[in-house]
Write an enzyme that holds these catalytic residues in place. Structure first.
Site, PDB file in Angstrom:
ATOM      1  N   CYS A   1      44.254  36.999  37.810  1.00  0.00           N
ATOM      2  CA  CYS A   1      43.807  37.912  37.316  1.00  0.00           C
ATOM      3  C   CYS A   1      43.894  39.493  38.098  1.00  0.00           C
ATOM      4  O   CYS A   1      43.369  40.561  37.377  1.00  0.00           O
ATOM      5  CB  CYS A   1      42.352  37.661  36.953  1.00  0.00           C
ATOM      6  SG  CYS A   1      42.033  36.041  36.317  1.00  0.00           S
TER       7      CYS A   1
ATOM      8  N   HIS B   1      35.093  44.201  38.169  1.00  0.00           N
ATOM      9  CA  HIS B   1      35.731  42.885  37.856  1.00  0.00           C
ATOM     10  C   HIS B   1      34.802  42.314  36.864  1.00  0.00           C
ATOM     11  O   HIS B   1      35.318  41.896  35.697  1.00  0.00           O
ATOM     12  CB  HIS B   1      36.032  42.129  38.806  1.00  0.00           C
ATOM     13  CG  HIS B   1      37.005  40.968  38.421  1.00  0.00           C
ATOM     14  ND1 HIS B   1      38.200  41.128  37.897  1.00  0.00           N
ATOM     15  CD2 HIS B   1      36.900  39.514  38.706  1.00  0.00           C
ATOM     16  CE1 HIS B   1      38.916  39.935  37.690  1.00  0.00           C
ATOM     17  NE2 HIS B   1      37.971  39.008  37.990  1.00  0.00           N
TER      18      HIS B   1
ATOM     19  N   HIS C   1      38.380  39.028  29.172  1.00  0.00           N
ATOM     20  CA  HIS C   1      38.891  38.987  30.227  1.00  0.00           C
ATOM     21  C   HIS C   1      40.467  38.993  29.747  1.00  0.00           C
ATOM     22  O   HIS C   1      40.815  37.668  29.406  1.00  0.00           O
ATOM     23  CB  HIS C   1      38.489  37.932  31.203  1.00  0.00           C
ATOM     24  CG  HIS C   1      39.012  37.921  32.491  1.00  0.00           C
ATOM     25  ND1 HIS C   1      39.951  38.687  33.031  1.00  0.00           N
ATOM     26  CD2 HIS C   1      38.812  37.076  33.658  1.00  0.00           C
ATOM     27  CE1 HIS C   1      40.320  38.464  34.228  1.00  0.00           C
ATOM     28  NE2 HIS C   1      39.632  37.542  34.597  1.00  0.00           N
TER      29      HIS C   1
END
Length: 391
Positions: A158, A283, A317
């Site tokens: 990520c 995040h 995400h």
């Protein structure tokens, strides 16, 4: 390190297709791109951030690379085509580098191909393993745009999109290229949705970061591409930091010391202090452990009044694209009318988390120039990246 400047951004995600549609939906807190759908899990529904616009077809000579991931990349490239062509004309294609982050590549194409093989005994004639090869993403982009400088893919889960920007900045600083196309792209696939669900890290409803009611993240897809050079432009990438904690395969180290190290590196690189940052894109996955760790770090490092928001309830995400996508949101904040992305949640603060200033609708950057904004990305395996942009 030499400053590098952002000359153009191409973006496509659940919020929109292109800079202005994305900016409008982002600052409005538009969640309509988040959809509860069946088909991603063997049983039950999943909330995903899906791109709904029609994607471009690829040129005939790139048919072997044809998959949704590469079409998403091509869709983002449409928005910066003229600027990229001008850069090639000015510097020559040999001086244009390509660094792209991804974590799924075209795995969705592989899933469909395997289903066809199970049913019919062979792979479809149109399937090529190159469609799902992670390392093939950046070389494909280079062929698509005619860039002949260094081209490589970054895959660090990520943080991939953020680290691609850092890597491109490094190439520019070393003089290896004069222009860099950098960013991230990732595509929805069942492997990822099922994987996050198996880890009890995915919520069946829209995610709810920093809330006491949070139950996990949502998976999304999208692409964000930056055209970078050493030539001055309105916004610069002025700071970057990276760290790794290697604490656990999927859980963050609880104190957040490694993410803090990445942020402090970025601040030092930018010649800034925490009080100088005017906005932080978190995040904020809405998982129990990430939000706990991240809120501790942010409360420890930044003044209480620093506005922050997590934008995954608007996009899902986007995994390998998330770092680039959320960096693009910082660029949108600096190049717009001062509006900041609002933090979308149920407002039910978790008493176990330190309080931070979650941006509400109407939050704005101060007027003037020289404003600094930060974007943070954290990944499975303990990979961390922090970016700072300035106008």
């Amino acid at each position: 390190m030499t400053r590098c400047y952002v000359h153009a951004v191409g973006i496509i995600c659940a919020l929109g297709d292109g800079v202005e549609s994305t900016r409008t939906a982002l600052m409005r807190g538009d969640t309509r791109g988040m959809r509860v759908e069946s088909g991603w899990l063997p049983e039950g529904n999943s909330c995903v951030g899906r791109v709904s616009t029609e994607l471009p077809t690829l040129p005939a000579h790139l048919a072997e690379d044809d998959c949704r991931n590469n079409r998403l990349l091509a869709a983002a490239l449409r928005h910066i085509h003229s600027q990229l062509e001008s850069a090639k004309a000015q510097w020559g294609p040999e001086r244009v580098a390509v660094v792209i982050g991804t974590s799924t590549s075209g795995i969705a194409a592989g899933e469909d191909a395997m289903a066809a093989k199970v049913k019919h005994g062979e792979f479809p004639p149109s399937f090529s393993y190159r469609q799902q090869e992670i390392g093939a993403t950046a070389p494909f982009a280079a062929r698509l745009v005619g860039a002949k400088g260094p081209a490589y893919t970054v895959s660090t889960a990520c943080t991939s999109g953020a680290k691609a920007l850092i890597a491109a900045r490094r190439l520019l600083d070393l003089g290896i290229c004069d222009v860099a196309l950098a960013g991230g792209v990732d595509t929805l696939c069942r492997l990822t949705v099922c994987g996050f669900t198996a880890l009890e890290s995915a919520a069946p409803e829209r995610c709810n970061p920093m809330s006491r009611n949070r139950r996990g993240t949502n998976i999304g897809e999208g692409a964000a591409l930056f055209l970078l050079s050493r030539e001055p432009a309105a916004v610069a990438l002025v700071g970057a930091g990276e760290s790794a904690d290697a604490y656990h395969l999927s859980a963050p180290e609880p104190t957040g010391m490694a993410p803090e190290t990445a942020m402090r590196q970025a601040l030092a690189d930018a010649g800034a202090a925490p009080r100088d940052i005017r906005y932080v894109n978190l995040h904020a996955t809405a998982t129990q452990k990430n939000d706990e760790m991240e809120s501790r770090v942010m409360a420890r490092l930044f003044p209480r009044e620093t506005p922050m928001s997590g934008t995954k309830p608007l996009t899902g995400h986007a995994l390998g694209a998330a770092g680039a996508l959320e960096a693009a949101f910082c660029w949108l904040a600096l190049t717009g009318d001062g509006a900041l992305p609002p933090h979308i949640w149920d407002g039910a603060a978790d008493p176990e988390l330190p309080k931070i200033n979650l941006a509400e609708h109407g939050a704005r950057l101060p007027t003037g120039s020289g404003r600094l904004v930060m974007s943070n990305s954290f990944a499975f395996g303990g990979s961390n990246a922090s970016l700072i942009f300035a106008d």
